[in-house]
Design a protein around this motif. Structure first.
Motif, PDB file in Angstrom:
ATOM      1  N   ALA A   1       0.834  -1.205   0.000  1.00 32.11           N
ATOM      2  CA  ALA A   1       0.000   0.000   0.000  1.00 32.11           C
ATOM      3  C   ALA A   1       0.868   1.253   0.000  1.00 32.11           C
ATOM      4  CB  ALA A   1      -0.932  -0.008   1.219  1.00 32.11           C
ATOM      5  N   LEU A   2       1.937   1.238   0.753  1.00 33.67           N
ATOM      6  CA  LEU A   2       2.858   2.369   0.776  1.00 33.67           C
ATOM      7  C   LEU A   2       3.494   2.567  -0.600  1.00 33.67           C
ATOM      8  CD1 LEU A   2       4.118   4.569   2.513  1.00 33.67           C
ATOM      9  CD2 LEU A   2       5.864   2.919   3.197  1.00 33.67           C
ATOM     10  N   LEU A   3       3.872   1.474  -1.248  1.00 30.58           N
ATOM     11  CA  LEU A   3       4.424   1.549  -2.596  1.00 30.58           C
ATOM     12  C   LEU A   3       3.407   2.150  -3.567  1.00 30.58           C
ATOM     13  CD1 LEU A   3       6.586   0.928  -4.744  1.00 30.58           C
ATOM     14  CD2 LEU A   3       5.602  -1.383  -4.900  1.00 30.58           C
ATOM     15  N   ALA A   4       2.168   1.705  -3.486  1.00 33.90           N
ATOM     16  CA  ALA A   4       1.128   2.267  -4.359  1.00 33.90           C
ATOM     17  C   ALA A   4       0.999   3.775  -4.129  1.00 33.90           C
ATOM     18  CB  ALA A   4      -0.208   1.567  -4.117  1.00 33.90           C
ATOM     19  N   GLY A   5       1.010   4.186  -2.884  1.00 36.26           N
ATOM     20  CA  GLY A   5       0.940   5.629  -2.586  1.00 36.26           C
ATOM     21  C   GLY A   5       2.123   6.383  -3.161  1.00 36.26           C
ATOM     22  N   TRP A   6       3.305   5.801  -3.076  1.00 37.05           N
ATOM     23  CA  TRP A   6       4.500   6.454  -3.610  1.00 37.05           C
ATOM     24  C   TRP A   6       4.432   6.559  -5.128  1.00 37.05           C
ATOM     25  CZ3 TRP A   6       7.718   9.767  -2.008  1.00 37.05           C
ATOM     26  CH2 TRP A   6       8.908  10.001  -2.698  1.00 37.05           C
ATOM     27  N   ILE A   7       3.985   5.491  -5.784  1.00 34.08           N
ATOM     28  CA  ILE A   7       3.849   5.530  -7.245  1.00 34.08           C
ATOM     29  C   ILE A   7       2.822   6.597  -7.638  1.00 34.08           C
ATOM     30  CG2 ILE A   7       3.123   4.236  -9.297  1.00 34.08           C
ATOM     31  CD1 ILE A   7       4.278   1.711  -7.919  1.00 34.08           C
ATOM     32  N   HIS A   8       1.767   6.711  -6.863  1.00 30.58           N
ATOM     33  CA  HIS A   8       0.749   7.748  -7.081  1.00 30.58           C
ATOM     34  C   HIS A   8       1.410   9.126  -7.104  1.00 30.58           C
ATOM     35  CE1 HIS A   8      -2.591  10.420  -5.879  1.00 30.58           C
ATOM     36  NE2 HIS A   8      -3.397   9.496  -6.349  1.00 30.58           N
ATOM     37  N   TYR A   9       2.239   9.414  -6.113  1.00 33.16           N
ATOM     38  CA  TYR A   9       2.965  10.684  -6.072  1.00 33.16           C
ATOM     39  C   TYR A   9       3.864  10.849  -7.290  1.00 33.16           C
ATOM     40  CZ  TYR A   9       1.783  11.632  -1.177  1.00 33.16           C
ATOM     41  OH  TYR A   9       1.129  11.888  -0.017  1.00 33.16           O
ATOM     42  N   LEU A  10       4.627   9.813  -7.615  1.00 36.27           N
ATOM     43  CA  LEU A  10       5.561   9.904  -8.742  1.00 36.27           C
ATOM     44  C   LEU A  10       4.838  10.225 -10.047  1.00 36.27           C
ATOM     45  CD1 LEU A  10       7.974   6.891  -8.089  1.00 36.27           C
ATOM     46  CD2 LEU A  10       8.466   9.328  -7.734  1.00 36.27           C
ATOM     47  N   VAL A  11       3.728   9.545 -10.291  1.00 38.16           N
ATOM     48  CA  VAL A  11       2.995   9.743 -11.540  1.00 38.16           C
ATOM     49  C   VAL A  11       2.376  11.135 -11.594  1.00 38.16           C
ATOM     50  CG1 VAL A  11       0.999   8.992 -12.910  1.00 38.16           C
ATOM     51  CG2 VAL A  11       2.560   7.297 -11.950  1.00 38.16           C
ATOM     52  N   PHE A  12       1.695  11.538 -10.547  1.00 39.37           N
ATOM     53  CA  PHE A  12       1.038  12.837 -10.593  1.00 39.37           C
ATOM     54  C   PHE A  12       2.040  13.991 -10.614  1.00 39.37           C
ATOM     55  CE2 PHE A  12      -2.795  10.522  -9.952  1.00 39.37           C
ATOM     56  CZ  PHE A  12      -3.752  11.309 -10.588  1.00 39.37           C
ATOM     57  N   ASP A  13       3.123  13.872  -9.885  1.00 39.32           N
ATOM     58  CA  ASP A  13       4.141  14.923  -9.944  1.00 39.32           C
ATOM     59  C   ASP A  13       4.743  15.014 -11.345  1.00 39.32           C
ATOM     60  OD1 ASP A  13       3.663  15.455  -7.288  1.00 39.32           O
ATOM     61  OD2 ASP A  13       5.542  14.598  -6.561  1.00 39.32           O
ATOM     62  N   LEU A  14       4.986  13.869 -11.975  1.00 41.32           N
ATOM     63  CA  LEU A  14       5.517  13.868 -13.334  1.00 41.32           C
ATOM     64  C   LEU A  14       4.525  14.497 -14.309  1.00 41.32           C
ATOM     65  CD1 LEU A  14       7.717  13.028 -15.364  1.00 41.32           C
ATOM     66  CD2 LEU A  14       6.553  10.808 -15.525  1.00 41.32           C
ATOM     67  N   LEU A  15       3.260  14.161 -14.179  1.00 40.24           N
ATOM     68  CA  LEU A  15       2.251  14.744 -15.073  1.00 40.24           C
ATOM     69  C   LEU A  15       2.126  16.246 -14.862  1.00 40.24           C
ATOM     70  CD1 LEU A  15      -0.441  11.924 -15.011  1.00 40.24           C
ATOM     71  CD2 LEU A  15       1.106  12.526 -16.897  1.00 40.24           C
ATOM     72  N   ILE A  16       2.232  16.704 -13.631  1.00 45.98           N
ATOM     73  CA  ILE A  16       2.215  18.150 -13.374  1.00 45.98           C
ATOM     74  C   ILE A  16       3.465  18.795 -13.969  1.00 45.98           C
ATOM     75  CG2 ILE A  16       2.430  19.918 -11.560  1.00 45.98           C
ATOM     76  CD1 ILE A  16      -0.434  18.911 -12.004  1.00 45.98           C
ATOM     77  N   GLY A  17       4.609  18.135 -13.856  1.00 51.25           N
ATOM     78  CA  GLY A  17       5.823  18.658 -14.480  1.00 51.25           C
ATOM     79  C   GLY A  17       5.666  18.793 -15.977  1.00 51.25           C
ATOM     80  N   ASN A  18       5.060  17.798 -16.610  1.00 55.23           N
ATOM     81  CA  ASN A  18       4.830  17.862 -18.047  1.00 55.23           C
ATOM     82  C   ASN A  18       3.837  18.968 -18.394  1.00 55.23           C
ATOM     83  OD1 ASN A  18       5.539  16.594 -20.616  1.00 55.23           O
ATOM     84  ND2 ASN A  18       3.375  16.087 -20.726  1.00 55.23           N
ATOM     85  N   TRP A  19       2.801  19.118 -17.587  1.00 55.24           N
ATOM     86  CA  TRP A  19       1.837  20.200 -17.786  1.00 55.24           C
ATOM     87  C   TRP A  19       2.535  21.555 -17.698  1.00 55.24           C
ATOM     88  CZ3 TRP A  19       0.283  24.209 -14.616  1.00 55.24           C
ATOM     89  CH2 TRP A  19      -0.835  24.933 -15.044  1.00 55.24           C
ATOM     90  N   ILE A  20       3.423  21.699 -16.732  1.00 55.46           N
ATOM     91  CA  ILE A  20       4.175  22.952 -16.582  1.00 55.46           C
ATOM     92  C   ILE A  20       4.962  23.249 -17.854  1.00 55.46           C
ATOM     93  CG2 ILE A  20       6.183  23.969 -15.393  1.00 55.46           C
ATOM     94  CD1 ILE A  20       5.057  22.695 -12.787  1.00 55.46           C
ATOM     95  N   VAL A  21       5.664  22.251 -18.385  1.00 55.89           N
ATOM     96  CA  VAL A  21       6.434  22.457 -19.613  1.00 55.89           C
ATOM     97  C   VAL A  21       5.500  22.818 -20.764  1.00 55.89           C
ATOM     98  CG1 VAL A  21       7.902  21.328 -21.335  1.00 55.89           C
ATOM     99  CG2 VAL A  21       8.388  21.037 -18.906  1.00 55.89           C
ATOM    100  N   ASN A  22       4.398  22.097 -20.908  1.00 55.70           N
ATOM    101  CA  ASN A  22       3.452  22.401 -21.987  1.00 55.70           C
ATOM    102  C   ASN A  22       2.901  23.818 -21.865  1.00 55.70           C
ATOM    103  OD1 ASN A  22       3.682  19.927 -23.311  1.00 55.70           O
ATOM    104  ND2 ASN A  22       2.028  18.998 -22.139  1.00 55.70           N
TER     105      ASN A  22
END
Length: 139
Positions: free
Chosen positions: A76-97
């Motif tokens: 469950a902790l791993l799933a939560g961490w992956i959740h953070y990684l994915v959403f932070d990456l998508l926000i980073g991509n949104w920022i660049v776009n």
């Protein structure tokens, strides 16, 4: 593979995607690479979320203690961490776009990306301030 092994893989695997955002913001392949990486990570996330649904209690979201208890096992902790990684990456991509769309210089975006990588919403907030100051618009 253990949750610790998967943690090492996803934690290290996300770094090239962030390097693409930092070093290749205007490459036409950046969006497909980022979205593909996010999809793979989302599949991994989905596996851990759905494999642990048997122990899931929706009422846990009603209190801080309940949410804390959701993360008492490694999967469950791993799933939560992956959740953070994915959403932070998508926000980073949104920022660049958004920076490309609004003509914001990339050197101004780099600190936003670094903050997004480490502190998610802080990078979003910093970029939002820069975007409003440069475009005079919140949209």
């Amino acid at each position: 593979m253990t949750a610790a092994d998967i943690f090492q893989i996803v934690n290290t695997g996300v770094l090239p995607a962030w390097l693409f955002l930092l070093l290749a913001p205007k490459r036409n392949w950046r969006n497909p690479v980022i979205y593909s990486f996010a999809a793979i990570m989302s599949l991994t996330y989905s596996f851990y979320v759905f494999s642990g649904l048997g122990d899931f209690d929706p009422s846990a979201f009603n209190s801080l203690e309940g949410v804390k208890n959701l993360f008492t096992n490694d999967e469950a902790l791993l799933a939560g961490w992956i959740h953070y990684l994915v959403f932070d990456l998508l926000i980073g991509n949104w920022i660049v776009n958004q920076s490309i769309k609004h003509g914001i210089k990339h050197y101004l975006v780099i600190p936003c990306l670094l903050f997004s990588f480490m502190f998610g919403p802080v990078g979003y907030l910093l970029f939002s301030i820069i975007k409003v100051s440069k475009t005079k618009s919140i949209a």
